[in-house]
Design a protein around this motif. Structure first.
Motif, PDB file in Angstrom:
ATOM      1  N   HIS A 126      88.332   5.591 -40.949  1.00 62.03           N
ATOM      2  CA  HIS A 126      89.757   5.254 -40.984  1.00 62.03           C
ATOM      3  C   HIS A 126      90.571   6.351 -40.307  1.00 62.03           C
ATOM      4  O   HIS A 126      91.398   7.018 -40.957  1.00 62.03           O
ATOM      5  N   PRO A 127      90.363   6.542 -38.991  1.00 67.09           N
ATOM      6  CA  PRO A 127      91.120   7.591 -38.304  1.00 67.09           C
ATOM      7  C   PRO A 127      92.605   7.249 -38.232  1.00 67.09           C
ATOM      8  O   PRO A 127      92.996   6.088 -38.250  1.00 67.09           O
ATOM      9  N   VAL A 128      93.407   8.309 -38.143  1.00 70.26           N
ATOM     10  CA  VAL A 128      94.848   8.188 -37.995  1.00 70.26           C
ATOM     11  C   VAL A 128      95.195   8.769 -36.633  1.00 70.26           C
ATOM     12  O   VAL A 128      94.771   9.880 -36.292  1.00 70.26           O
ATOM     13  N   PHE A 129      95.950   8.014 -35.834  1.00 72.44           N
ATOM     14  CA  PHE A 129      96.363   8.452 -34.507  1.00 72.44           C
ATOM     15  C   PHE A 129      97.820   8.880 -34.589  1.00 72.44           C
ATOM     16  O   PHE A 129      98.669   8.132 -35.067  1.00 72.44           O
ATOM     17  N   VAL A 130      98.097  10.110 -34.142  1.00 72.82           N
ATOM     18  CA  VAL A 130      99.413  10.710 -34.313  1.00 72.82           C
ATOM     19  C   VAL A 130     100.016  11.011 -32.938  1.00 72.82           C
ATOM     20  O   VAL A 130      99.335  11.565 -32.068  1.00 72.82           O
ATOM     21  N   PHE A 131     101.286  10.634 -32.765  1.00 78.36           N
ATOM     22  CA  PHE A 131     102.016  10.938 -31.535  1.00 78.36           C
ATOM     23  C   PHE A 131     103.474  11.189 -31.904  1.00 78.36           C
ATOM     24  O   PHE A 131     103.890  10.933 -33.029  1.00 78.36           O
ATOM     25  N   ALA A 132     104.248  11.712 -30.950  1.00 77.46           N
ATOM     26  CA  ALA A 132     105.664  11.994 -31.208  1.00 77.46           C
ATOM     27  C   ALA A 132     106.537  10.934 -30.561  1.00 77.46           C
ATOM     28  O   ALA A 132     106.284  10.496 -29.445  1.00 77.46           O
ATOM     29  N   GLN A 133     107.553  10.497 -31.303  1.00 81.21           N
ATOM     30  CA  GLN A 133     108.538   9.551 -30.778  1.00 81.21           C
ATOM     31  C   GLN A 133     109.901   9.975 -31.319  1.00 81.21           C
ATOM     32  O   GLN A 133     110.057  10.095 -32.541  1.00 81.21           O
ATOM     33  N   ASP A 134     110.848  10.205 -30.427  1.00 78.33           N
ATOM     34  CA  ASP A 134     112.190  10.660 -30.834  1.00 78.33           C
ATOM     35  C   ASP A 134     112.107  11.909 -31.715  1.00 78.33           C
ATOM     36  O   ASP A 134     112.748  11.994 -32.759  1.00 78.33           O
ATOM     37  N   ASP A 135     111.280  12.852 -31.309  1.00 76.32           N
ATOM     38  CA  ASP A 135     111.102  14.137 -31.994  1.00 76.32           C
ATOM     39  C   ASP A 135     110.546  14.024 -33.409  1.00 76.32           C
ATOM     40  O   ASP A 135     110.695  14.931 -34.216  1.00 76.32           O
ATOM     41  N   GLU A 136     109.931  12.890 -33.729  1.00 79.48           N
ATOM     42  CA  GLU A 136     109.290  12.726 -35.032  1.00 79.48           C
ATOM     43  C   GLU A 136     107.846  12.291 -34.831  1.00 79.48           C
ATOM     44  O   GLU A 136     107.529  11.579 -33.882  1.00 79.48           O
ATOM     45  N   GLU A 137     106.967  12.727 -35.744  1.00 78.07           N
ATOM     46  CA  GLU A 137     105.576  12.305 -35.677  1.00 78.07           C
ATOM     47  C   GLU A 137     105.442  10.881 -36.200  1.00 78.07           C
ATOM     48  O   GLU A 137     105.979  10.544 -37.253  1.00 78.07           O
ATOM     49  N   VAL A 138     104.724  10.065 -35.449  1.00 78.50           N
ATOM     50  CA  VAL A 138     104.401   8.703 -35.859  1.00 78.50           C
ATOM     51  C   VAL A 138     102.906   8.673 -36.134  1.00 78.50           C
ATOM     52  O   VAL A 138     102.109   9.201 -35.359  1.00 78.50           O
ATOM     53  N   ARG A 139     102.515   8.063 -37.247  1.00 75.79           N
ATOM     54  CA  ARG A 139     101.113   8.031 -37.665  1.00 75.79           C
ATOM     55  C   ARG A 139     100.645   6.583 -37.728  1.00 75.79           C
ATOM     56  O   ARG A 139     101.229   5.783 -38.452  1.00 75.79           O
ATOM     57  N   LEU A 140      99.594   6.266 -36.979  1.00 76.01           N
ATOM     58  CA  LEU A 140      99.014   4.929 -36.982  1.00 76.01           C
ATOM     59  C   LEU A 140      97.687   4.976 -37.734  1.00 76.01           C
ATOM     60  O   LEU A 140      96.690   5.504 -37.232  1.00 76.01           O
ATOM     61  N   ALA A 141      97.664   4.452 -38.961  1.00 77.33           N
ATOM     62  CA  ALA A 141      96.448   4.420 -39.773  1.00 77.33           C
ATOM     63  C   ALA A 141      95.617   3.217 -39.349  1.00 77.33           C
ATOM     64  O   ALA A 141      96.138   2.111 -39.218  1.00 77.33           O
ATOM     65  N   THR A 142      94.320   3.431 -39.117  1.00 77.63           N
ATOM     66  CA  THR A 142      93.460   2.364 -38.606  1.00 77.63           C
ATOM     67  C   THR A 142      92.216   2.197 -39.460  1.00 77.63           C
ATOM     68  O   THR A 142      91.922   3.032 -40.318  1.00 77.63           O
ATOM     69  N   GLY A 143      91.479   1.145 -39.161  1.00 79.77           N
ATOM     70  CA  GLY A 143      90.205   0.887 -39.810  1.00 79.77           C
ATOM     71  C   GLY A 143      89.268   0.199 -38.842  1.00 79.77           C
ATOM     72  O   GLY A 143      89.661  -0.153 -37.716  1.00 79.77           O
TER      73      GLY A 143
END
Length: 155
Positions: free
Chosen positions: A95-112
């Motif tokens: 269940h990796p989480v992919f993290v990137f920045a959008q509008d100076d905030e971290e966005v976390r996409l939890a996957t399976g």
């Protein structure tokens, strides 16, 4: 290469044309890379292990790179991007989480398992594995090179 059963009834001229096409690169052989033949001799980022399967180096590909990434339990990769390459990710295990920045905030996409992620060119990101199970994903890139640009942060 066509077998006798497949060429039966095509006639000598058709078989000759097919042989010419093979010589011209139209019918090159498929390549089989076994799971135990993946190479760790590719661009790496801290906190993860990339394993190369399909590339110019391994099979002579010209426009695609493909391999696996393994992230150990309770581990985070370093921040990085893949240059001009588009990257497609398919989660095989964990269940990796992919993290990137959008509008100076971290966005976390939890996957399976079974999920897909698309990473646009030059987009800084990282993979995190918050669980006790190894995360394994398949990656495909629009370049046969394993472009990895390690970064000090996401922004």
């Amino acid at each position: 290469m066509l077998t006798g059963a497949l060429t039966h009834g095509l006639g000598a001229r058709s078989a000759e044309v097919m042989t010419e096409q093979q010589a011209d690169g139209w019918h090159q052989p498929l390549r089989h890379i076994r799971a135990d033949e993946l190479s760790g001799d590719t661009g790496q980022t801290s906190g993860m292990s990339r394993r190369e399967a399909i590339s110019a180096k391994t099979v002579g590909s010209q426009r695609v790179w493909m391999g696996q990434t393994h992230v150990a339990p309770r581990t985070s990769s370093g921040d990085h991007h893949h240059g001009d390459s588009e990257t497609a990710i398919h989660v095989l295990r964990g269940h990796p989480v992919f993290v990137f920045a959008q509008d100076d905030e971290e966005v976390r996409l939890a996957t399976g398992p079974g999920d897909y992620i698309f990473v646009p060119p030059h987009t800084p990101h990282r993979e995190e594995n918050p669980t006790d199970e190894e995360a394994v994903v398949v990656i495909a890139r629009s370049s046969q090179e394993a472009i990895v640009v390690n970064l000090p942060g996401l922004t």
